[in-house]
Design a protein around this motif. Structure first.
Motif: not given
Lengths: 380, 124
Positions: A350-369
């Motif tokens: 769902a648009v607006g859902n909060e997720v994490l993206l694992i970038v270089r081993g670190k979680p990075m906050p992001a949202k479904i858009a």
């Protein structure tokens, strides 16, 4: 600084190769071709120029071909056995986006299909496939055509894309009636003294034209288009950032043999008659996914900080449960921030859902858009 | 003050026991437009040849390796809001971080200005 690996194979060139080199382009191997990734001004400037004026792209590496048969219905039905779109009811001059499907509904390639406009071309369909798909696609199609329908390779043709809000004015200033086409309409025209087949389409999200020209006329046409002050040459780097902002799939990244058109959010490209009748490879799976939804879906993603998330980054829920993967990601110059797309489980899409993206081993906050990240500006 | 270069196109400008690290003009021109720089935490220990920072162009992410071992004592936070400085002024405002050298003899293995220019000619 890690250096990119050098390709050892011999690369193909397009008829415009010397033009790119003369313009100072940085050439890189792409799908077996030595192609311009950027010109001296750089990707950011090229991207923004295309959104504000008009960008000229050499996409001659893409595969142009025709199907030839006795009449439209025979040829259309032959192709409908391989793709899920409605080819039969294409109007003369109309173009459609579709996918070559495998028997399990996976995508072998995506392509543009045109029913040519003139009565003399009746019984023909023009195809444009990805550069990397050329040989496998032609072999796949060729092996599945009925008696009386044949595939004709258009290897002697170049393809130029003129994209951006100024594109129509450029074509008009050249005295070319292609300026009056609307989105996904095509026809034969005279442009800069060359006979060209033009479609009002492209892959940047902008209004624009794709212009097919005989290889021997390509340089003259390229130079004539660049002579207009609104036009600058644009490389593959900006082509990628433009299509990503436009939410458009890149074959081999966002779609491949492991994704179905429904998962990829391409159900819009399967017309009602085909959804109901089936009769294309993988129809049972595609119809079931349209009815019940697919387990995973392609979504847009906006990282919250400034760091881009690239292809391959794992997507997790805020509590760290893996739900998908990024298939394209980078910096969107028009958005002025990072943008990405990828696949996630349907319940997390769902648009607006909060997720994490694992970038270089670190979680990075992001949202479904929602996509596109930059609005489409097609001339309908 | 001496400036030394790595084969991966980082520079280190040494003043006293501290070196300022960035990427060379050649490196920035190869990368293209820089849109994001990830800098290490101050106090982090870095090893010669280990990852010290990440620089991202529109196209791709690339690691910036520490030319020498030591401790990160300062980072160029201005790059967070203006990563384009890496393209515009790589040897000046586009610096990445400062390292307090733990073993200044490591500098001996790096290239000087003339040697780096010769190296660039050899790879182009």
């Amino acid at each position: 600084m890690a250096e990119p690996a050098l390709a050892g194979e011999t690369l193909h060139t397009t008829p415009l190769h010397a033009e790119h080199v003369a313009l100072g382009a940085r050439m890189v191997p792409f799908a077996g071709y030595d192609m311009p990734v950027q010109y001296p001004t750089g990707i950011l400037t090229e991207h923004l120029w295309t959104r504000e004026h008009a960008g000229l792209f050499d996409v001659s590496h893409m595969g142009q071909a025709a199907l030839a048969g006795p009449d439209h219905e025979t040829v259309a039905r032959a192709l409908e056995a391989l793709v899920p779109c409605d080819v039969l009811n294409l109007k003369p001059g109309q173009q459609r986006y579709s996918q070559l499907l495998a028997d399990d509904g996976g995508i072998l390639d995506d392509l543009m299909i045109t029913r040519p406009a003139t009565p003399e071309e009746a019984g023909h369909l023009y195809l444009v496939v990805n550069a990397g798909g050329k040989e496998p696609d032609y072999a796949h199609i060729g092996a599945r055509l009925p008696e009386g329908v044949r595939l004709v390779r258009g290897d002697d043709r170049a393809l130029l894309a003129l994209q951006g809000p100024a594109a129509e004015g450029v074509v008009r200033r050249m005295g070319c009636a292609a300026a009056d086409l609307t989105f996904m309409q095509t026809g034969w025209f005279e442009m800069a003294g060359c006979r060209v087949h033009v479609s009002r389409s492209g892959y940047t999200g902008e209004d624009g034209f794709e212009i097919s020209v005989k290889d021997t006329d390509a340089v003259a046409l390229w130079r004539a288009l660049l002579a207009d002050g609104a036009v600058k040459p644009i490389g593959l780097g900006a082509r990628d950032s433009l299509r990503l902002e436009a939410g458009l799939c890149l074959y081999g990244h966002d779609i491949d043999t492991l994704t179905s058109p429904v998962e990829a959010g391409l159900t819009w490209s399967i017309q009602k008659r085909r959804r109901e009748e089936g009769g294309f490879p993988g129809a049972a799976r595609v119809q079931a996914e349209i009815k019940d939804g697919s387990a995973r879906v392609r979504v847009g993603i906006r990282p919250e900080g400034r760091a881009p998330a690239r292809e391959g980054a794992t997507i997790t829920t805020p509590d760290g449960r893996e739900i998908g993967v990024v298939t394209s990601g980078g910096f969107g110059p028009t958005v002025n921030g990072p943008v990405a797309m990828g696949y996630v489980a349907r319940e997390n899409a769902a648009v607006g859902n909060e997720v994490l993206l694992i970038v270089r081993g670190k979680p990075m906050p992001a949202k479904i858009a929602s996509m596109p990240f930059a609005p489409h500006r097609y001339k309908r | 003050m001496t400036v030394r270069y790595t084969k991966d196109h980082e520079y280190i400008r040494v003043e006293g026991d501290t070196g300022t690290v960035g990427i060379t003009d050649y490196a920035q021109s190869q990368l293209g437009d820089v849109v994001y720089v990830e800098l290490p935490a101050i106090g982090k220990a870095v090893a010669k040849g280990g990852e010290a920072a990440v620089v991202e162009s529109v196209k791709a992410a690339s690691e910036v390796y520490a030319p020498v071992s030591g401790e990160v004592v300062e980072v160029n936070s201005a790059l967070e809001g203006a990563p384009g400085a890496v393209n515009e002024d790589p040897a000046g405002n586009g610096w990445f971080l400062k390292i307090r050298l733990s073993d200044p003899s490591e500098l001996d293995a790096l290239m000087g200005e003339d040697e780096y220019q010769t190296y660039l000619k050899s790879i182009s």
